[in-house]
Design an enzyme around this catalytic site. Sequence first.
Site, short mmCIF file in Angstrom:
data_model
loop_
_atom_site.label_atom_id
_atom_site.label_comp_id
_atom_site.label_asym_id
_atom_site.label_seq_id
_atom_site.Cartn_x
_atom_site.Cartn_y
_atom_site.Cartn_z
N LYS A 60 64.78 55.83 -30.34
CA LYS A 60 65.47 55.02 -31.35
C LYS A 60 66.43 54.03 -30.68
O LYS A 60 66.64 52.92 -31.17
CB LYS A 60 66.21 55.89 -32.36
CG LYS A 60 65.36 56.25 -33.56
CD LYS A 60 64.32 57.28 -33.28
CE LYS A 60 62.92 56.98 -33.48
NZ LYS A 60 62.00 58.08 -33.10
N GLU A 213 42.73 53.85 -31.09
CA GLU A 213 42.82 55.05 -31.94
C GLU A 213 41.41 55.57 -32.20
O GLU A 213 40.54 54.82 -32.65
CB GLU A 213 43.54 54.70 -33.25
CG GLU A 213 43.41 55.70 -34.36
CD GLU A 213 43.97 57.09 -34.03
OE1 GLU A 213 45.09 57.20 -33.54
OE2 GLU A 213 43.23 58.08 -34.28
N VAL A 283 48.51 61.15 -27.63
CA VAL A 283 47.46 61.74 -28.47
C VAL A 283 47.89 63.08 -29.06
O VAL A 283 47.06 63.90 -29.41
CB VAL A 283 46.14 61.89 -27.67
CG1 VAL A 283 45.58 60.53 -27.29
CG2 VAL A 283 46.34 62.76 -26.42
N ARG A 285 50.95 66.49 -29.24
CA ARG A 285 51.71 67.40 -28.38
C ARG A 285 51.23 68.82 -28.61
O ARG A 285 50.67 69.14 -29.65
CB ARG A 285 53.22 67.28 -28.70
CG ARG A 285 53.74 65.89 -28.36
CD ARG A 285 55.21 65.71 -28.72
NE ARG A 285 56.10 66.55 -27.95
CZ ARG A 285 56.51 66.29 -26.70
NH1 ARG A 285 56.08 65.21 -26.08
NH2 ARG A 285 57.34 67.10 -26.09
N ALA A 333 61.98 67.15 -35.45
CA ALA A 333 63.27 67.75 -35.08
C ALA A 333 63.93 68.43 -36.27
O ALA A 333 64.41 69.56 -36.16
CB ALA A 333 64.18 66.67 -34.51
N HIS A 457 73.93 47.48 -57.36
CA HIS A 457 73.26 46.19 -57.18
C HIS A 457 74.15 45.29 -56.34
O HIS A 457 75.35 45.23 -56.58
CB HIS A 457 73.01 45.55 -58.54
CG HIS A 457 72.43 44.17 -58.43
ND1 HIS A 457 71.11 43.97 -58.08
CD2 HIS A 457 72.99 42.94 -58.60
CE1 HIS A 457 70.87 42.67 -58.05
NE2 HIS A 457 72.00 42.02 -58.35
#
Length: 480
Positions: A60, A213, A283, A285, A333, A457
């Site tokens: 991230k 893929e 591909v 884990r 996680a 809003h």
Amino acid sequence: MSEQQTFDVVVIGAGPAGYHAAIRAAQLGLKTACIDAALGKDGKPALGGTCLRVGCIPSKALLDSSRQFWNMGHLFGDHGISFKDAKIDVEAMVGRKDKIVKQFTGGIAMLFKANKVTPFHGFGTLHKGNVVKVKQHDGSEVELKGTNVIIAAGSDSIELPFAKFDGDTIVDNVGALDFTEVPKRLGVIGAGVIGLELGSVWKRLGAEVTILEALPDFLAAADAEVAKAAAREFKKQGLDIQLGAKVSKAEVKGKGKKKEVHLTYTDAKGEQSLVVDKLLVAVGRRAATKNLLADDTGVKLDARGLVEVDEHCHTGVDGVWAVGDCVRGPMLAHKGFEEGIAVAELIAGLPGHVNFDTIPWVIYTEPEIAWVGKTEKQLKDEGTPYKAGSFPFAAIGRAVAMGEPAGFVKVIAHAETDRVLGMHLVGVGVSELVHEGVLTMEFKGSADDLARICHAHPTLSEAIHDAAMAVDKRAIHKAN
Ligand code: FAD
Ligand code: NAD
């Protein structure tokens, strides 16, 4: 070997599942130890598992850095902002990521100290009678006995036999988080979560990225319309995703900076070839259960190497539990967090429980993809009557003002009871928005409940409000 040390709870693995289990057990007054074998980039013990070291957090960090760079070239102009010669300093970007990783892995060590969890740094093996032998990094061995043992060994990348990881040219997530420069051509095997997230990072920084893929469908686990909308946006960004592509060969040729990977694959058109400078293999884990169990423990592994457990994460062996990526269920996680807490609470005699029906999924690409609950396809296949309402971000003032009109929200409710069965989102900020769906489902709420809740809003969350109203064809800001 030193004398045996005894604990109420011994946790093997200090990843998300293990450190949650250990801290919660200690909070509940249980004498707790947590063993972890991992070392950080500096060669020192680093707690936090895949997630903090080479997974959720570092990916991230790079996604955020690369998004800023991409926006400079692709969004800033619309705001009237111009600049000259934008450059990316990869070393500085990776250094920032490493600093964040260190902050968080160090944070777990501090939390262990604050909660009186005793850490052991080394590799643990479970033996009969809840005894865990730990080979510590300094070569010494300690023996721990737990009234309870919680296995939280996590997972490792799956390697393809014809594309072995070399840490340089053919890499998994670990290598792809640490490239020292932007590869000119990056090949990725697997258009799953890692392929899309890390492929996006390097694409945004200027790499030519080709993702191969094997399956004919893109993001088969996601809602079909969400997957289609995301694929359209990725194509616009220049991510080349080849579906139905079965790779059979990956040969490294050349030396030093001139190394290349020559790939051979077959797709609907026949045999194809592709040459790249770096290859990321993503591909899937597999459970990290190799050498974890002595022969006499009674704990069973399934055909995929996952520790067998019941719905309460119990292995069937007295006092032995297992949580996180090394057991069935999604490798996420937050799924591990919840299981770790639930098991600690069960051990302490409390009613620990994980609701698998409301675990959210998020893919942190641009646009983000998120969902909770069932897809339309799943409901059709199981014969559940449903109604669905969607609302596009292109009609949401805040999204348009941000220059992020792509994507939509879909709310799915039971046709008769109106109870929300799923929420599927693609667009800006949906990693946060999906939790409205999680909350509604946890509280057994209806689409009408969501439609009648006042949403501020202008916010992105109005897309959920309008999608919920669209379930009964009463959305205000679109034709129903
Ligand atoms: P792990 O995090 O794998 O931790 C297990 C720990 O146990 C490790 O430190 C390991 O060294 C240690 N260990 C294993 N065996 C032993 C032993 N015998 N003795 C001592 N120590 C041992 N999930 C999300 O929810 N969101 C995301 O954004 C996300 N991004 C990801 C990005 C990437 C690139 C990757 C690879 C994964 C990502 N994941 C994400 C998945 C997430 O990282 C895992 O689901 C999570 O880390 C699993 O937690 P865990 O505690 O089960 O195992
Ligand atoms: P994945 O299961 O998400 O995707 C793997 C992809 O590779 C699949 O689409 C599969 O069809 C394809 N594939 C498998 N074998 C292939 C082959 N030989 N050739 C071409 N394609 C092939 O796995 P991943 O991307 O490696 O990620 C592993 C796990 O880590 C994920 O399942 C997820 O649980 C977790 N993760 C989560 C996040 C997140 O929550 N944002 C991010 C990264 C990783």
